[in-house]
Design an enzyme around this catalytic site. Structure first.
Site, PDB file in Angstrom:
ATOM      1  N   ARG A 167      94.229 -51.957  40.421  1.00 34.11           N
ATOM      2  CA  ARG A 167      95.010 -51.831  39.184  1.00 34.11           C
ATOM      3  C   ARG A 167      96.418 -52.354  39.441  1.00 34.11           C
ATOM      4  NH1 ARG A 167      95.950 -46.533  35.298  1.00 34.11           N
ATOM      5  NH2 ARG A 167      96.618 -45.533  37.231  1.00 34.11           N
ATOM      6  N   ASP A 447      99.797 -37.905  38.323  1.00 36.26           N
ATOM      7  CA  ASP A 447     100.464 -39.188  38.470  1.00 36.26           C
ATOM      8  C   ASP A 447     101.522 -39.300  37.378  1.00 36.26           C
ATOM      9  OD1 ASP A 447      99.167 -39.947  36.129  1.00 36.26           O
ATOM     10  OD2 ASP A 447      97.830 -41.376  37.098  1.00 36.26           O
TER      11      ASP A 447
END
Length: 536
Positions: A167, A447
């Site tokens: 990613r 996160d």
């Protein structure tokens, strides 16, 4: 500028040397490819970001995201994306994590079908993290990665590791350590360029890539830009069109109204859409931050059974399967609760209910944040899937319109929720500033999305005069009082986790600024990145 930086005549300049052992990552050839990408696509990204700002101004004036009338023919047309390569057809459980060496090994050895190495929400974009992460991925691609911790324990790849997907950062995130013509380059192009340059041929020979996750797209024009980036890279290195494959995260409110268009724009390269649900909740708050009628309740009450989230996930499944793409489910952020069997069982029950809903609805796979959840999630999808996926599952009677997708979530605003937002937001930002982008807090793997939701909710509550269920009006002074009260606990936790001196104080100041400023900041990571760069 370092001795290793480019000459003053060069357009592309490095502001830092490569970390030791990573000099080959920033080779002359890889930087030439990066320069070509930034030269061609950097201005286009700037234009796309400017259009985001203009759309947000319209939302602030009361406009609502909706399906686009001028792309109706795409939504109603008869077309499908390109066939899915064999390596990507079975993705029933994926695990995600940052790009540090130990995490990559553990992720690949976890037993999940896919490990997503994350340069975005789970990684702080320090220079060392980024370039060392590229080296770690290069070594992993060649099966030459190992790691020894301070105790002497050694980690090595097992046979038949998970498929590795990378990613890259979102289009909004700059990379200040490299400039072109004196301006910071897009971080996403750096992440893509270095990974593709060093690994594309090896991955292609293995039949395992190159494959990417693309985050935080807001418009099909952004998807089309990525399709052009991929085609440019394929042509430059002699690959057939469609060699690169991508999964797009649908994690912004505007994007959910353009899923057909995103798939169509990337139809040669796209294989799946993913429900990035935590960032999606943040995007809801961001899009409607100026609307006093759209103030969110406590974040823990905003689950996937809320109508706006349930509609979003089911529409994603139906859209993907109609177009021949996989529909990936969302993240289970729970982590095992060691030493407390009751709480551990309760956490697994939440995971089990979430994954059973996803599998029953027709998702082709799901995300987990911890290896301890893989067995539970895998068993559920093993029972649900007759083959590698559920591409043949459609939802023919699904009725999802604008009103359903924007339906406001129900729930309460509590002092407990406010305190949790402050504590988790400050702790996460402190860890992020210290270089840790993926952090266990209160038995959840957090996160950047967590901190974004927390500070967005507090901003709404303060600026729109919300009150708690106890009748307490949420003001700037109230938030400061709570910060003072929980300060000692936060300091003890910072010491226990070994945070460098000053990170907690800096995080507290930044979190307070984000919550109290008159203007709503687009992304906390942009403001936090300024502090990372200032640290050197």
């Amino acid at each position: 500028m370092s001795e290793a930086a480019a000459t003053s005549e060069a357009r592309l300049k490095l502001m830092r040397s490569a970390p030791r052992g990573c000099e080959h990552i920033l080779s002359e050839e890889s930087l030439a490819f990066l320069e070509a990408l930034v030269d061609r696509f950097g201005p286009r990204i700037e234009s796309l970001l400017a259009r985001r700002q203009e759309r947000q101004r319209r939302f602030d004036r009361g406009e609502r995201p909706d399906f686009l009338p001028d792309t109706r023919s795409i939504r109603e047309g008869d077309w499908r994306v390109a066939p899915i390569p064999p390596a990507l057809r079975d993705r029933r459980v994926e695990i995600t994590g940052p790009v540090d060496r130990k995490m990559i090994i553990n992720g690949l050895n976890s037993g999940a079908r896919v490990f997503m190495a994350d340069f975005e929400d789970a990684s702080t974009p320090t220079w060392e993290n980024l370039i060392q992460g590229q080296r770690n991925i290069l070594d992993a691609t060649r099966g030459q990665i190992d790691f020894s911790d301070d105790s002497g324990k050694t980690y090595r790849l097992k046979d038949d590791p998970a498929l590795l997907i990378v990613r890259v950062r979102g289009l909004h995130l700059p990379e200040a350590h490299i400039t072109l013509d004196g301006r910071a380059i897009p971080g996403a192009l750096l992440d893509f360029a270095l990974h593709f340059f060093h690994n594309a041929h090896a991955l292609h020979e293995q039949g395992r890539g190159p494959y990417y996750y693309l985050p935080k797209l807001e418009h099909h024009d952004e998807a089309r830009m990525w399709a052009d980036v991929f085609r440019f890279a394929e042509e430059r290195f002699g690959f057939a069109n469609g060699t690169i494959k991508a999964t797009v995260l649908i994690e912004t409110l505007p994007a959910v109204f353009q899923m057909h268009e995103i798939l169509h724009a990337m139809r040669h390269h796209i294989v799946a859409l993913n429900c990035g649900r935590w960032d999606y909740i943040f995007s809801y708050a961001k899009v409607f931050h100026a609307d006093p009628q759209r103030v969110l309740p406590d974040r823990h009450s905003i689950g996937m059974t809320q109508p706006f989230l349930r509609s979003y996930s089911r529409l994603l499944i139906d859209t993907c399967h109609r177009r021949g793409a996989l529909a990936m489910g969302g993240m289970a952020a729970q982590i095992p609760v060691r030493g407390d069997p009751d709480r551990h069982a309760a956490a697994l029950d939440k995971v089990r209910a979430d994954k059973e809903r996803e599998a029953a609805d027709g998702h082709d796979g799901t995300w987990v944040a911890h290896p301890g959840l893989i067995e539970t999630a895998m068993a559920i999808f093993d029972r649900a899937l007759d083959g590698p996926n559920q591409l043949d599952r459609l939802l023919p009677d699904l009725q999802v319109d604008q009103a359903r997708l924007l339906e406001h979530p129900e729930g309460r605003i509590t002092e407990e929720g406010l305190r949790d937002n402050i504590a988790v937001g400050v702790q996460y930002i402190a860890a992020w500033l210290a270089g840790r982008g993926c952090v266990p807090i209160n038995h959840l793997m957090e996160d950047a999305a967590t901190a974004e939701i927390a500070r967005a909710q507090l901003w709404q509550w303060i600026h729109h005069g919300a009150t708690t269920t106890d009748g307490e009006r949420i003001t700037a002074d109230f938030v400061r009082t709570v910060l003072d009260e929980i300060g000692p606990d936060l300091r003890r936790e910072a010491e226990r986790s070994g945070l460098p001196a000053g990170c907690l104080e800096e995080a507290t100041a930044l979190f307070t600024e984000l919550c109290l400023d008159e203007d709503f900041a687009d992304f906390l990571t942009l403001k936090a990145y300024e502090r990372v760069i200032a640290r050197g």
